[in-house]
Motif scaffolding. Sequence first.
Motif, mmCIF file in Angstrom:
data_model
loop_
_atom_site.group_PDB
_atom_site.id
_atom_site.type_symbol
_atom_site.label_atom_id
_atom_site.label_comp_id
_atom_site.label_asym_id
_atom_site.label_seq_id
_atom_site.Cartn_x
_atom_site.Cartn_y
_atom_site.Cartn_z
ATOM 1 N N LEU A 100 0.870 -1.179 0.000
ATOM 2 C CA LEU A 100 0.000 0.000 0.000
ATOM 3 C C LEU A 100 0.905 1.226 0.000
ATOM 4 O O LEU A 100 1.636 1.455 0.964
ATOM 5 C CB LEU A 100 -0.908 -0.008 1.230
ATOM 6 N N VAL A 101 0.855 1.994 -1.062
ATOM 7 C CA VAL A 101 1.788 3.109 -1.216
ATOM 8 C C VAL A 101 1.175 4.470 -0.898
ATOM 9 O O VAL A 101 1.835 5.494 -1.051
ATOM 10 C CB VAL A 101 2.400 3.121 -2.631
ATOM 11 N N GLY A 102 -0.077 4.492 -0.468
ATOM 12 C CA GLY A 102 -0.707 5.748 -0.075
ATOM 13 C C GLY A 102 -1.183 6.596 -1.236
ATOM 14 O O GLY A 102 -1.235 7.815 -1.136
ATOM 15 N N ASP A 103 -1.553 5.948 -2.354
ATOM 16 C CA ASP A 103 -2.012 6.695 -3.517
ATOM 17 C C ASP A 103 -3.526 6.648 -3.711
ATOM 18 O O ASP A 103 -4.050 7.305 -4.598
ATOM 19 C CB ASP A 103 -1.302 6.211 -4.788
ATOM 20 N N GLN A 104 -4.231 5.848 -2.876
ATOM 21 C CA GLN A 104 -5.692 5.744 -2.960
ATOM 22 C C GLN A 104 -6.271 5.718 -1.553
ATOM 23 O O GLN A 104 -5.657 5.176 -0.644
ATOM 24 C CB GLN A 104 -6.113 4.458 -3.666
ATOM 25 N N VAL A 105 -7.491 6.257 -1.412
ATOM 26 C CA VAL A 105 -8.150 6.235 -0.101
ATOM 27 C C VAL A 105 -8.655 4.836 0.214
ATOM 28 O O VAL A 105 -8.438 4.324 1.308
ATOM 29 C CB VAL A 105 -9.309 7.254 -0.054
ATOM 30 N N ASP A 106 -9.349 4.187 -0.698
ATOM 31 C CA ASP A 106 -9.918 2.862 -0.484
ATOM 32 C C ASP A 106 -9.469 1.897 -1.597
ATOM 33 O O ASP A 106 -10.261 1.525 -2.469
ATOM 34 C CB ASP A 106 -11.444 2.921 -0.452
ATOM 35 N N PRO A 107 -8.211 1.429 -1.579
ATOM 36 C CA PRO A 107 -7.749 0.516 -2.633
ATOM 37 C C PRO A 107 -8.406 -0.860 -2.536
ATOM 38 O O PRO A 107 -8.789 -1.303 -1.449
ATOM 39 C CB PRO A 107 -6.241 0.422 -2.395
ATOM 40 N N VAL A 108 -8.535 -1.518 -3.683
ATOM 41 C CA VAL A 108 -9.199 -2.825 -3.781
ATOM 42 C C VAL A 108 -8.334 -3.756 -4.626
ATOM 43 O O VAL A 108 -7.752 -3.346 -5.618
ATOM 44 C CB VAL A 108 -10.592 -2.671 -4.455
ATOM 45 N N LYS A 109 -8.267 -5.026 -4.206
ATOM 46 C CA LYS A 109 -7.576 -6.071 -4.985
ATOM 47 C C LYS A 109 -8.412 -7.332 -4.960
ATOM 48 O O LYS A 109 -9.159 -7.577 -4.022
ATOM 49 C CB LYS A 109 -6.212 -6.405 -4.370
ATOM 50 N N GLY A 110 -8.246 -8.160 -5.970
ATOM 51 C CA GLY A 110 -8.897 -9.457 -6.021
ATOM 52 C C GLY A 110 -7.990 -10.537 -5.471
ATOM 53 O O GLY A 110 -6.764 -10.398 -5.469
ATOM 54 N N TYR A 111 -8.587 -11.618 -4.993
ATOM 55 C CA TYR A 111 -7.849 -12.753 -4.456
ATOM 56 C C TYR A 111 -8.682 -14.001 -4.724
ATOM 57 O O TYR A 111 -9.906 -13.934 -4.792
ATOM 58 C CB TYR A 111 -7.611 -12.573 -2.949
ATOM 59 N N PHE A 112 -8.027 -15.149 -4.887
ATOM 60 C CA PHE A 112 -8.737 -16.395 -5.166
ATOM 61 C C PHE A 112 -8.269 -17.480 -4.214
ATOM 62 O O PHE A 112 -7.071 -17.737 -4.087
ATOM 63 C CB PHE A 112 -8.498 -16.847 -6.612
ATOM 64 N N VAL A 113 -9.216 -18.128 -3.522
ATOM 65 C CA VAL A 113 -8.920 -19.255 -2.645
ATOM 66 C C VAL A 113 -9.244 -20.528 -3.414
ATOM 67 O O VAL A 113 -10.367 -20.713 -3.884
ATOM 68 C CB VAL A 113 -9.733 -19.199 -1.334
ATOM 69 N N GLY A 114 -8.246 -21.387 -3.539
ATOM 70 C CA GLY A 114 -8.412 -22.629 -4.294
ATOM 71 C C GLY A 114 -9.196 -23.681 -3.529
ATOM 72 O O GLY A 114 -9.274 -23.655 -2.301
ATOM 73 N N ILE A 115 -9.764 -24.602 -4.256
ATOM 74 C CA ILE A 115 -10.487 -25.720 -3.654
ATOM 75 C C ILE A 115 -9.501 -26.549 -2.838
ATOM 76 O O ILE A 115 -8.415 -26.879 -3.302
ATOM 77 C CB ILE A 115 -11.153 -26.584 -4.743
ATOM 78 N N GLY A 116 -9.879 -26.861 -1.611
ATOM 79 C CA GLY A 116 -9.021 -27.648 -0.743
ATOM 80 C C GLY A 116 -8.047 -26.834 0.087
ATOM 81 O O GLY A 116 -7.179 -27.387 0.740
ATOM 82 N N TYR A 117 -8.174 -25.502 0.071
ATOM 83 C CA TYR A 117 -7.302 -24.623 0.852
ATOM 84 C C TYR A 117 -8.160 -23.763 1.795
ATOM 85 O O TYR A 117 -8.258 -22.556 1.622
ATOM 86 C CB TYR A 117 -6.481 -23.720 -0.071
#
Length: 150
Positions: free
Chosen positions: A54-71
Amino acid sequence: MKRKVIGTILLIISLTIILSIYWKYSATLKLEEENKIIETSPNTSKKMHLTWDLVGDQVDPVKGYFVGIGYPNIKLNVKNTGAQSFRIEVKHNSKGTIIFDENIAAGATVEFINNNHMPLVPSGAYTVTIYGGTGFPIGQVLLKQSKFPY
């Protein structure tokens, strides 16, 4: 003679099935990429963790993430190097389940673990949102998944 041939064929088929199941569930490859370890299972090439600066360039930054089957076990490490607190939320996209909703104080380094308990950790796509409030969040986020409890 015919029984021995059939028995040998069945034995070979059984061993092949056992070895393929063993390979599928036990092999985990670790690749080193840009001094970061990325774990992948033999069935997928998706990243098994999220490393986010987080570099402080956005107020509310968003990212995607994926949890695999079996984890079903995930761990969240957050370091707030900024002067203001922020909140982090990890939410399953289709189910709406919020896995983590935590406030991170300024200067704090914290770890949160969900070993598939309260709430359960379903596989699938997630959205990771940092709510900075009136400030710009600065720090690091590491989100990891595992087959085994942390």
